[in-house]
Structures are given as structure tokens and as C-alpha cells.
Design an enzyme around this catalytic site. Structure first.
Site, PDB file in Angstrom:
ATOM      1  N   CYS A  85       0.853  -1.183   0.000  1.00 42.97           N
ATOM      2  CA  CYS A  85       0.000   0.000   0.000  1.00 42.97           C
ATOM      3  C   CYS A  85       0.884   1.227   0.000  1.00 42.97           C
ATOM      4  O   CYS A  85       1.893   1.275   0.711  1.00 42.97           O
ATOM      5  CB  CYS A  85      -0.909  -0.008   1.235  1.00 42.97           C
ATOM      6  SG  CYS A  85      -2.033   1.403   1.309  1.00 42.97           S
ATOM      7  N   HIS A 126      -9.206  -3.856  -1.862  1.00 46.45           N
ATOM      8  CA  HIS A 126      -8.205  -3.148  -1.055  1.00 46.45           C
ATOM      9  C   HIS A 126      -8.676  -1.722  -0.759  1.00 46.45           C
ATOM     10  O   HIS A 126      -8.643  -1.265   0.389  1.00 46.45           O
ATOM     11  CB  HIS A 126      -6.865  -3.133  -1.800  1.00 46.45           C
ATOM     12  CG  HIS A 126      -5.778  -2.403  -1.093  1.00 46.45           C
ATOM     13  ND1 HIS A 126      -4.794  -3.054  -0.381  1.00 46.45           N
ATOM     14  CD2 HIS A 126      -5.505  -1.073  -0.980  1.00 46.45           C
ATOM     15  CE1 HIS A 126      -3.974  -2.151   0.139  1.00 46.45           C
ATOM     16  NE2 HIS A 126      -4.381  -0.945  -0.216  1.00 46.45           N
ATOM     17  N   GLU A 127      -9.135  -1.026  -1.800  1.00 45.27           N
ATOM     18  CA  GLU A 127      -9.558   0.364  -1.615  1.00 45.27           C
ATOM     19  C   GLU A 127     -10.840   0.447  -0.789  1.00 45.27           C
ATOM     20  O   GLU A 127     -10.997   1.365   0.029  1.00 45.27           O
ATOM     21  CB  GLU A 127      -9.721   1.066  -2.965  1.00 45.27           C
ATOM     22  CG  GLU A 127      -8.481   1.063  -3.850  1.00 45.27           C
ATOM     23  CD  GLU A 127      -7.188   1.474  -3.159  1.00 45.27           C
ATOM     24  OE1 GLU A 127      -7.222   2.211  -2.152  1.00 45.27           O
ATOM     25  OE2 GLU A 127      -6.123   1.048  -3.637  1.00 45.27           O
ATOM     26  N   HIS A 130     -10.022   0.400   2.782  1.00 46.70           N
ATOM     27  CA  HIS A 130      -9.622   1.734   3.259  1.00 46.70           C
ATOM     28  C   HIS A 130     -10.851   2.523   3.720  1.00 46.70           C
ATOM     29  O   HIS A 130     -10.799   3.202   4.756  1.00 46.70           O
ATOM     30  CB  HIS A 130      -8.913   2.524   2.160  1.00 46.70           C
ATOM     31  CG  HIS A 130      -7.447   2.314   2.093  1.00 46.70           C
ATOM     32  ND1 HIS A 130      -6.581   2.762   3.063  1.00 46.70           N
ATOM     33  CD2 HIS A 130      -6.668   1.724   1.140  1.00 46.70           C
ATOM     34  CE1 HIS A 130      -5.342   2.455   2.736  1.00 46.70           C
ATOM     35  NE2 HIS A 130      -5.361   1.808   1.563  1.00 46.70           N
TER      36      HIS A 130
END
Length: 136
Positions: A85, A126-127, A130
Site C-alpha cells: 500500500c 483493497h480500496e 480503506h
């Protein structure tokens, strides 16, 4: 505007708020910041540039894709992988899914639903982590 990348895990751990059409500048900043970091980054969430809104951007074959208020509706075929990341040092193990279905608004705030596979699905997951304040 190219924004600095947030590396403070306390800030990254905060769950993001719903985005609205008043967040157009955040989308522009995400485009600019992703473009500036393209050599080492394939996607980012708004909290990575210091804005706690539910907006992500990622690179795909068709260009950069923005998802506003994305919600993963379905996941299939889990697998273990290692990810890095831009906000963190090194890589970490995580579980992802080979195929996902996502409901979201595009950057014109039109409702969309898409099915994504492979590496693109991994980036989106993944995003979206976040946005939930989840750090791999």
C-alpha cells in the site's frame, strides 16, 4: 491538485463518510494524485489523500475508474495474497475474492453495478477496505 499521501495509521483507521456531489473536487484530486503516483500505485481511496469520504479510484484497461460510495454486494472464490500500500511500508497477507459484484455511483453520480474479476477485483477490495478503516 496532487495531494500528499497519508501515512498516519490512526487517520487511515477512521471509517469514511458517504460522499455527495459536493465532493467533486475530491474526485479531481484523486485523479491528479493517482496520475502523479502511477509508477508505484494502481488505486487509492480518498482517506489516503486526507479526505474521509467514500470515494475510490483505480487503474483499469479502460482508464482510471472512480467509484463513489461503493458497496461490495457479492464475493466468490476466496484466496490468500500479499499486498502493499502506498500509505504503508512493506507488504502484508490478506484474503481477497476472485470475483466481486459492486454497486456504486460513477463520477457523474449515476448509479452503476459491475462485476469484476482478478487483479481489478483485488484492487477494489483493497480500496474499499480503506473506506472501512481497515488497514491490511
Amino acid at each position: 491538485m496532487i495531494r500528499p499521501i497519508v501515512k498516519d495509521t490512526a487517520a487511515l483507521s477512521v471509517k469514511s463518510q458517504q460522499a455527495t456531489n459536493k465532493d467533486i473536487q475530491v474526485i479531481r484530486d484523486l485523479h491528479d494524485t493517482l496520475r502523479a503516483n502511477r509508477e508505484r500505485c494502481v488505486g487509492m481511496a480518498a482517506n489516503m489523500i486526507g479526505v474521509s469520504k467514500r470515494i475510490i479510484i483505480f487503474s483499469a484497461d479502460a482508464g482510471d475508474i472512480v467509484m463513489v460510495n461503493p458497496k461490495i454486494q457479492a464475493k466468490q472464490k476466496p484466496y490468500e495474497t500479499e499486498e502493499g500500500c502506498l500509505s504503508l511500508q512493506g507488504t502484508r497477507q490478506t484474503t481477497r475474492y476472485e470475483m466481486i459484484t459492486v454497486e456504486y455511483l460513477d463520477e457523474s453520480f449515476k448509479k452503476r453495478r459491475g462485476r469484476f474479476e482478478g487483479f481489478t477485483a483485488q484492487i477494489i477490495q483493497h480500496e474499499c477496505d480503506h473506506l472501512e478503516g481497515i488497514i491490511i
